[in-house]
Design a protein around this motif. Structure first.
Motif, PDB file in Angstrom:
ATOM      1  N   ASN A   6      -5.701   1.614  -7.705  1.00  0.00           N
ATOM      2  CA  ASN A   6      -6.693   1.849  -6.657  1.00  0.00           C
ATOM      3  C   ASN A   6      -8.117   1.488  -7.041  1.00  0.00           C
ATOM      4  O   ASN A   6      -9.026   1.655  -6.231  1.00  0.00           O
ATOM      5  CB  ASN A   6      -6.661   3.318  -6.212  1.00  0.00           C
ATOM      6  CG  ASN A   6      -5.520   3.591  -5.277  1.00  0.00           C
ATOM      7  OD1 ASN A   6      -5.442   3.002  -4.214  1.00  0.00           O
ATOM      8  ND2 ASN A   6      -4.623   4.468  -5.676  1.00  0.00           N
ATOM      9  N   LYS A   7      -8.323   1.029  -8.254  1.00  0.00           N
ATOM     10  CA  LYS A   7      -9.653   0.616  -8.721  1.00  0.00           C
ATOM     11  C   LYS A   7     -10.701   1.708  -8.513  1.00  0.00           C
ATOM     12  O   LYS A   7     -11.828   1.433  -8.100  1.00  0.00           O
ATOM     13  CB  LYS A   7     -10.090  -0.669  -8.025  1.00  0.00           C
ATOM     14  CG  LYS A   7      -9.151  -1.827  -8.239  1.00  0.00           C
ATOM     15  CD  LYS A   7      -9.598  -3.052  -7.463  1.00  0.00           C
ATOM     16  CE  LYS A   7      -8.563  -4.146  -7.590  1.00  0.00           C
ATOM     17  NZ  LYS A   7      -8.904  -5.322  -6.784  1.00  0.00           N
ATOM     18  N   ILE A   8     -10.354   2.937  -8.805  1.00  0.00           N
ATOM     19  CA  ILE A   8     -11.286   4.040  -8.546  1.00  0.00           C
ATOM     20  C   ILE A   8     -12.446   4.079  -9.530  1.00  0.00           C
ATOM     21  O   ILE A   8     -13.492   4.618  -9.221  1.00  0.00           O
ATOM     22  CB  ILE A   8     -10.574   5.405  -8.488  1.00  0.00           C
ATOM     23  CG1 ILE A   8     -10.000   5.798  -9.840  1.00  0.00           C
ATOM     24  CG2 ILE A   8      -9.530   5.442  -7.412  1.00  0.00           C
ATOM     25  CD1 ILE A   8      -9.482   7.216  -9.900  1.00  0.00           C
ATOM     26  N   GLY A   9     -12.277   3.528 -10.721  1.00  0.00           N
ATOM     27  CA  GLY A   9     -13.360   3.475 -11.700  1.00  0.00           C
ATOM     28  C   GLY A   9     -13.799   4.844 -12.171  1.00  0.00           C
ATOM     29  O   GLY A   9     -13.154   5.867 -11.905  1.00  0.00           O
ATOM     30  N   ASN A  10     -14.915   4.869 -12.884  1.00  0.00           N
ATOM     31  CA  ASN A  10     -15.433   6.117 -13.447  1.00  0.00           C
ATOM     32  C   ASN A  10     -15.895   7.096 -12.375  1.00  0.00           C
ATOM     33  O   ASN A  10     -15.585   8.279 -12.435  1.00  0.00           O
ATOM     34  CB  ASN A  10     -16.593   5.823 -14.402  1.00  0.00           C
ATOM     35  CG  ASN A  10     -16.126   5.235 -15.708  1.00  0.00           C
ATOM     36  OD1 ASN A  10     -15.079   5.585 -16.220  1.00  0.00           O
ATOM     37  ND2 ASN A  10     -16.911   4.319 -16.252  1.00  0.00           N
ATOM     38  N   VAL A  11     -16.625   6.600 -11.396  1.00  0.00           N
ATOM     39  CA  VAL A  11     -17.151   7.486 -10.343  1.00  0.00           C
ATOM     40  C   VAL A  11     -16.001   8.107  -9.558  1.00  0.00           C
ATOM     41  O   VAL A  11     -15.997   9.312  -9.290  1.00  0.00           O
ATOM     42  CB  VAL A  11     -18.124   6.723  -9.419  1.00  0.00           C
ATOM     43  CG1 VAL A  11     -18.533   7.591  -8.237  1.00  0.00           C
ATOM     44  CG2 VAL A  11     -19.348   6.264 -10.200  1.00  0.00           C
ATOM     45  N   GLY A  37     -13.028   4.056 -17.227  1.00  0.00           N
ATOM     46  CA  GLY A  37     -13.588   3.898 -18.562  1.00  0.00           C
ATOM     47  C   GLY A  37     -13.805   5.248 -19.224  1.00  0.00           C
ATOM     48  O   GLY A  37     -13.198   6.256 -18.847  1.00  0.00           O
ATOM     49  N   ASP A  38     -14.701   5.259 -20.192  1.00  0.00           N
ATOM     50  CA  ASP A  38     -14.930   6.472 -20.976  1.00  0.00           C
ATOM     51  C   ASP A  38     -15.443   7.644 -20.149  1.00  0.00           C
ATOM     52  O   ASP A  38     -14.963   8.767 -20.298  1.00  0.00           O
ATOM     53  CB  ASP A  38     -15.902   6.180 -22.122  1.00  0.00           C
ATOM     54  CG  ASP A  38     -15.275   5.327 -23.212  1.00  0.00           C
ATOM     55  OD1 ASP A  38     -14.032   5.322 -23.320  1.00  0.00           O
ATOM     56  OD2 ASP A  38     -16.019   4.687 -23.962  1.00  0.00           O
ATOM     57  N   ASP A  39     -16.401   7.403 -19.253  1.00  0.00           N
ATOM     58  CA  ASP A  39     -16.955   8.506 -18.459  1.00  0.00           C
ATOM     59  C   ASP A  39     -15.889   9.157 -17.585  1.00  0.00           C
ATOM     60  O   ASP A  39     -15.826  10.388 -17.471  1.00  0.00           O
ATOM     61  CB  ASP A  39     -18.120   8.013 -17.596  1.00  0.00           C
ATOM     62  CG  ASP A  39     -19.341   7.640 -18.426  1.00  0.00           C
ATOM     63  OD1 ASP A  39     -19.443   8.095 -19.584  1.00  0.00           O
ATOM     64  OD2 ASP A  39     -20.195   6.885 -17.908  1.00  0.00           O
ATOM     65  N   GLY A  65     -11.998   3.758 -23.872  1.00  0.00           N
ATOM     66  CA  GLY A  65     -12.293   3.476 -25.266  1.00  0.00           C
ATOM     67  C   GLY A  65     -12.276   4.750 -26.102  1.00  0.00           C
ATOM     68  O   GLY A  65     -11.680   5.762 -25.713  1.00  0.00           O
ATOM     69  N   ASP A  66     -12.978   4.703 -27.217  1.00  0.00           N
ATOM     70  CA  ASP A  66     -12.957   5.825 -28.157  1.00  0.00           C
ATOM     71  C   ASP A  66     -13.593   7.091 -27.598  1.00  0.00           C
ATOM     72  O   ASP A  66     -13.090   8.195 -27.823  1.00  0.00           O
ATOM     73  CB  ASP A  66     -13.647   5.418 -29.457  1.00  0.00           C
ATOM     74  CG  ASP A  66     -12.885   4.321 -30.184  1.00  0.00           C
ATOM     75  OD1 ASP A  66     -11.645   4.250 -30.038  1.00  0.00           O
ATOM     76  OD2 ASP A  66     -13.516   3.528 -30.900  1.00  0.00           O
ATOM     77  N   GLN A  67     -14.680   6.965 -26.842  1.00  0.00           N
ATOM     78  CA  GLN A  67     -15.310   8.153 -26.262  1.00  0.00           C
ATOM     79  C   GLN A  67     -14.394   8.805 -25.231  1.00  0.00           C
ATOM     80  O   GLN A  67     -14.303  10.036 -25.160  1.00  0.00           O
ATOM     81  CB  GLN A  67     -16.651   7.799 -25.627  1.00  0.00           C
ATOM     82  CG  GLN A  67     -17.711   7.429 -26.639  1.00  0.00           C
ATOM     83  CD  GLN A  67     -19.023   7.052 -25.982  1.00  0.00           C
ATOM     84  OE1 GLN A  67     -19.082   6.800 -24.775  1.00  0.00           O
ATOM     85  NE2 GLN A  67     -20.086   7.028 -26.761  1.00  0.00           N
ATOM     86  N   GLY A  68     -13.720   7.996 -24.446  1.00  0.00           N
ATOM     87  CA  GLY A  68     -12.770   8.533 -23.475  1.00  0.00           C
ATOM     88  C   GLY A  68     -11.584   9.197 -24.153  1.00  0.00           C
ATOM     89  O   GLY A  68     -11.120  10.261 -23.731  1.00  0.00           O
ATOM     90  N   ILE A  93      -8.733   1.702 -27.014  1.00  0.00           N
ATOM     91  CA  ILE A  93      -8.877   2.705 -28.062  1.00  0.00           C
ATOM     92  C   ILE A  93      -8.692   2.044 -29.426  1.00  0.00           C
ATOM     93  O   ILE A  93      -7.719   1.346 -29.653  1.00  0.00           O
ATOM     94  CB  ILE A  93      -7.858   3.843 -27.855  1.00  0.00           C
ATOM     95  CG1 ILE A  93      -8.074   4.490 -26.480  1.00  0.00           C
ATOM     96  CG2 ILE A  93      -7.963   4.871 -28.976  1.00  0.00           C
ATOM     97  CD1 ILE A  93      -6.948   5.404 -26.039  1.00  0.00           C
ATOM     98  N   SER A  94      -9.649   2.287 -30.324  1.00  0.00           N
ATOM     99  CA  SER A  94      -9.582   1.719 -31.672  1.00  0.00           C
ATOM    100  C   SER A  94      -9.253   2.825 -32.678  1.00  0.00           C
ATOM    101  O   SER A  94      -8.878   3.933 -32.300  1.00  0.00           O
ATOM    102  CB  SER A  94     -10.911   1.038 -32.015  1.00  0.00           C
ATOM    103  OG  SER A  94     -11.919   2.002 -32.243  1.00  0.00           O
TER     104      SER A  94
END
Length: 195
Positions: A6-11, A37-39, A65-68, A93-94
């Protein structure tokens, strides 16, 4: 609740999280392929302790990523989490994020299946996850796939991973994909080769 593709993204993930805070009966949340993403992952991680019946969470094929990963790990770092399956495959994720996931595995009391394949993990991150497994008696399936690393060959890697889980009840490792499953019985090498 299936909301994949659904491409909802962070927001969108943050808004969805706010709306799901009181969804006491939610058992499955699939947000795969949503450009989260992370947020967004941090917001989702804060939701995990509130959803007492949540059993499955699929966040594959996003941009976490790592923060997420840290946010998700923080939400799961409890003995009372009801989540039994977490799919974070095909994200960003690293090793840093993998270390936090490994630490979470030492504290989590319910996770049974963890999918981390197709991230940016190298041997250091995978080793951190394996160390977390040693403390987590319930995790019975882990699927990771190392990011290509020119410094390590497959045979040396498999030897190192087998050493890191020596003495545990891990019995299956696949060299193409570092997939590990746990059994109630400890596997011992046979003295005669299979025919």
């Amino acid at each position: 609740l299936y909301m994949g593709c659904n491409k909802i993204g962070n927001v969108g993930a943050q808004r969805l999280t706010a709306g799901l805070k009181h969804s006491a009966n939610l058992q499955c949340l699939n947000l795969s392929i949503n450009r989260i993403g992370d947020d967004g992952a941090i917001a989702i991680g804060s939701l995990i302790p509130r959803l007492k019946r949540l059993k499955m969470m699929v966040l594959s094929r996003n941009m976490i990523g790592d923060q997420g990963a840290a946010g998700i790990a923080e939400g799961l770092a409890t003995k009372t989490s009801s989540l039994v399956l977490l799919d974070l495959s095909s994200n960003r994720i690293s090793d840093l994020g993998a270390k936090l996931v490994g630490k979470m595995l030492q504290q989590n009391g319910g996770l049974q299946k963890l999918f981390l394949h197709s991230n940016k993990l190298k041997m250091e991150g995978e080793r951190a996850v394996m160390n977390g497994i040693k403390q987590n008696v319930l995790l019975d399936e882990l699927d990771v796939y190392l990011f290509p690393n020119e410094d390590a060959n497959s045979d040396d890697h498999m030897t190192a991973m087998n050493r890191s889980i020596n003495g545990s009840s891990m019995i299956h490792m696949d060299s193409e994909r570092s997939s590990v499953t746990r059994s109630t019985a400890i596997s011992t090498p046979s003295s005669t080769p299979p025919t």
